[in-house]
Write a protein that holds these residues in place. Structure first.
Motif, mmCIF file in Angstrom:
data_model
loop_
_atom_site.group_PDB
_atom_site.id
_atom_site.type_symbol
_atom_site.label_atom_id
_atom_site.label_comp_id
_atom_site.label_asym_id
_atom_site.label_seq_id
_atom_site.Cartn_x
_atom_site.Cartn_y
_atom_site.Cartn_z
ATOM 1 N N CYS A 68 39.082 29.090 39.749
ATOM 2 C CA CYS A 68 40.048 29.051 40.847
ATOM 3 C C CYS A 68 39.763 27.856 41.750
ATOM 4 C CB CYS A 68 39.999 30.354 41.636
ATOM 5 S SG CYS A 68 41.157 30.431 43.023
ATOM 6 N N ILE A 69 38.490 27.656 42.090
ATOM 7 C CA ILE A 69 38.125 26.502 42.918
ATOM 8 C C ILE A 69 38.537 25.209 42.215
ATOM 9 C CG2 ILE A 69 36.188 25.181 43.861
ATOM 10 C CD1 ILE A 69 34.800 27.932 44.308
ATOM 11 N N ALA A 70 38.307 25.138 40.923
ATOM 12 C CA ALA A 70 38.667 23.941 40.157
ATOM 13 C C ALA A 70 40.179 23.761 40.036
ATOM 14 C CB ALA A 70 38.037 24.006 38.766
ATOM 15 N N SER A 71 40.941 24.800 40.364
ATOM 16 C CA SER A 71 42.392 24.783 40.173
ATOM 17 C C SER A 71 43.175 24.867 41.476
ATOM 18 C CB SER A 71 42.793 25.963 39.276
ATOM 19 O OG SER A 71 42.097 25.928 38.054
ATOM 20 N N LEU A 72 42.505 24.696 42.611
ATOM 21 C CA LEU A 72 43.208 24.818 43.890
ATOM 22 C C LEU A 72 44.286 23.749 44.034
ATOM 23 C CD1 LEU A 72 40.271 25.559 46.353
ATOM 24 C CD2 LEU A 72 42.064 27.152 45.603
ATOM 25 N N PRO A 73 45.430 24.119 44.617
ATOM 26 C CA PRO A 73 46.477 23.123 44.868
ATOM 27 C C PRO A 73 46.038 22.140 45.953
ATOM 28 C CG PRO A 73 47.262 25.369 45.356
ATOM 29 C CD PRO A 73 45.829 25.470 44.983
ATOM 30 N N ASP A 74 46.685 21.003 46.004
ATOM 31 C CA ASP A 74 46.395 20.002 47.027
ATOM 32 C C ASP A 74 46.496 20.627 48.420
ATOM 33 O OD1 ASP A 74 45.984 18.050 45.140
ATOM 34 O OD2 ASP A 74 48.013 17.229 45.294
ATOM 35 N N GLY A 75 45.519 20.319 49.265
ATOM 36 C CA GLY A 75 45.513 20.796 50.642
ATOM 37 C C GLY A 75 44.805 22.117 50.844
ATOM 38 N N ALA A 76 44.578 22.872 49.777
ATOM 39 C CA ALA A 76 43.892 24.166 49.895
ATOM 40 C C ALA A 76 42.408 23.929 50.145
ATOM 41 C CB ALA A 76 44.090 24.983 48.625
ATOM 42 N N THR A 77 41.788 24.844 50.897
ATOM 43 C CA THR A 77 40.366 24.725 51.221
ATOM 44 C C THR A 77 39.508 25.763 50.521
ATOM 45 O OG1 THR A 77 40.699 26.112 53.168
ATOM 46 C CG2 THR A 77 40.825 23.714 53.484
ATOM 47 N N GLY A 78 40.113 26.755 49.918
ATOM 48 C CA GLY A 78 39.348 27.799 49.249
ATOM 49 C C GLY A 78 40.251 28.940 48.840
ATOM 50 N N PHE A 79 39.626 30.094 48.610
ATOM 51 C CA PHE A 79 40.379 31.278 48.187
ATOM 52 C C PHE A 79 39.598 32.516 48.603
ATOM 53 C CE2 PHE A 79 37.242 30.970 44.907
ATOM 54 C CZ PHE A 79 36.986 32.273 44.521
ATOM 55 N N THR A 80 40.264 33.644 48.537
ATOM 56 C CA THR A 80 39.590 34.932 48.669
ATOM 57 C C THR A 80 40.228 35.894 47.673
ATOM 58 O OG1 THR A 80 38.815 36.630 50.207
ATOM 59 C CG2 THR A 80 41.068 35.845 50.528
ATOM 60 N N THR A 81 39.404 36.751 47.099
ATOM 61 C CA THR A 81 39.900 37.731 46.139
ATOM 62 C C THR A 81 40.623 38.839 46.892
ATOM 63 O OG1 THR A 81 38.045 37.258 44.666
ATOM 64 C CG2 THR A 81 39.235 39.335 44.295
ATOM 65 N N ILE A 82 41.833 39.155 46.465
ATOM 66 C CA ILE A 82 42.580 40.236 47.115
ATOM 67 C C ILE A 82 42.757 41.451 46.203
ATOM 68 C CG2 ILE A 82 43.706 38.790 48.829
ATOM 69 C CD1 ILE A 82 46.208 38.716 47.106
ATOM 70 N N GLU A 83 42.452 41.286 44.916
ATOM 71 C CA GLU A 83 42.531 42.435 44.002
ATOM 72 C C GLU A 83 41.773 42.099 42.738
ATOM 73 O OE1 GLU A 83 44.051 44.649 40.539
ATOM 74 O OE2 GLU A 83 44.363 42.519 40.899
ATOM 75 N N LEU A 84 41.086 43.117 42.177
ATOM 76 C CA LEU A 84 40.477 42.951 40.859
ATOM 77 C C LEU A 84 40.459 44.282 40.137
ATOM 78 C CD1 LEU A 84 37.281 44.101 40.889
ATOM 79 C CD2 LEU A 84 36.947 41.966 42.100
ATOM 80 N N LYS A 85 40.493 44.186 38.816
ATOM 81 C CA LYS A 85 40.508 45.374 37.967
ATOM 82 C C LYS A 85 39.800 45.050 36.665
ATOM 83 C CE LYS A 85 43.736 48.504 35.570
ATOM 84 N NZ LYS A 85 42.662 49.040 34.787
ATOM 85 N N ALA A 86 39.073 46.020 36.161
ATOM 86 C CA ALA A 86 38.395 45.847 34.873
ATOM 87 C C ALA A 86 38.555 47.111 34.036
ATOM 88 C CB ALA A 86 36.922 45.547 35.080
ATOM 89 N N ASN A 87 38.769 46.908 32.757
ATOM 90 C CA ASN A 87 38.744 47.991 31.783
ATOM 91 C C ASN A 87 37.557 47.734 30.876
ATOM 92 O OD1 ASN A 87 41.122 49.131 32.721
ATOM 93 N ND2 ASN A 87 42.389 47.994 31.302
ATOM 94 N N TYR A 88 36.642 48.703 30.812
ATOM 95 C CA TYR A 88 35.436 48.577 29.994
ATOM 96 C C TYR A 88 35.662 49.235 28.645
ATOM 97 C CZ TYR A 88 33.137 46.999 34.175
ATOM 98 O OH TYR A 88 32.800 46.270 35.277
ATOM 99 N N LEU A 89 35.278 48.531 27.590
ATOM 100 C CA LEU A 89 35.527 49.005 26.232
ATOM 101 C C LEU A 89 34.253 49.167 25.413
ATOM 102 C CD1 LEU A 89 38.490 46.553 25.563
ATOM 103 C CD2 LEU A 89 38.631 48.925 26.363
ATOM 104 N N ALA A 90 33.180 48.475 25.797
ATOM 105 C CA ALA A 90 31.928 48.523 25.035
ATOM 106 C C ALA A 90 30.798 48.052 25.946
ATOM 107 C CB ALA A 90 32.016 47.638 23.794
ATOM 108 N N THR A 91 29.584 48.097 25.437
ATOM 109 C CA THR A 91 28.421 47.693 26.224
ATOM 110 C C THR A 91 27.587 46.688 25.424
ATOM 111 O OG1 THR A 91 26.622 48.513 27.631
ATOM 112 C CG2 THR A 91 26.906 49.589 25.472
ATOM 113 N N ALA A 92 26.463 46.327 25.984
ATOM 114 C CA ALA A 92 25.519 45.432 25.306
ATOM 115 C C ALA A 92 24.115 45.926 25.585
ATOM 116 C CB ALA A 92 25.683 43.995 25.796
ATOM 117 N N LYS A 93 23.200 45.616 24.669
ATOM 118 C CA LYS A 93 21.801 46.020 24.811
ATOM 119 C C LYS A 93 20.963 44.832 25.248
ATOM 120 C CE LYS A 93 22.272 49.243 20.971
ATOM 121 N NZ LYS A 93 21.942 49.451 19.565
#
Length: 141
Positions: A68-93
């Motif tokens: 997201c930082i690498a993709s900010l539009p011209d003039g933008a100074t940063g970002f903040t997350t306003i929503e996130l979601k994850a679906n877990y399907l498997a694990t790792a050892k």
């Protein structure tokens, strides 16, 4: 927006922060995408002996945030997350490698939407599907 792969600068910048402490490594951070990974250690585990969900979130959320930082539009100074979601399907050892790729789904002036997939490189199984929305920030005034 940043030109080219700036993974090395993000790798250095995360020293002493959660992604650095978790040993997350970056293969790519560029406009519209990111790819990274970590090898599962005891520090990534939950007390029940399974990979802690927060370890996976740290990887996929960092990938989306760095891209997201690498993709900010011209003039933008940063970002903040306003929503996130994850679906877990498997694990790792312990000793296995968890990798992710993140890609820009919507790159607007005020918001960005990112998808990421975490994969257990050792088994080839998809571990989690992740989506987040970022609000793009601009200077006040």
């Amino acid at each position: 927006m940043m030109d080219g792969n700036v993974a090395a600068s993000f790798q250095e910048r995360q020293t002493g922060t959660l992604p650095g402490e978790l040993g997350i490594q970056w293969d790519e951070v560029a406009t519209g995408r990111a790819a990274g990974w970590f090898t599962v250690t005891q520090g990534h585990m939950a007390p029940n002996g399974f990979l802690h969900a927060a370890s996976v979130i740290a990887l996929v959320d960092s990938a989306c945030g760095y891209a997201c930082i690498a993709s900010l539009p011209d003039g933008a100074t940063g970002f903040t997350t306003i929503e996130l979601k994850a679906n877990y399907l498997a694990t790792a050892k312990e000793g296995e490698t968890v990798a992710c790729t993140a890609r820009l789904v919507h790159g607007g002036r005020m918001t960005q939407v990112w998808d990421a997939e975490a994969v257990n490189r050792t088994t080839g199984k998809t571990m989690a599907l992740f989506r987040c929305t970022q609000m793009v920030l601009y200077p006040r005034g």
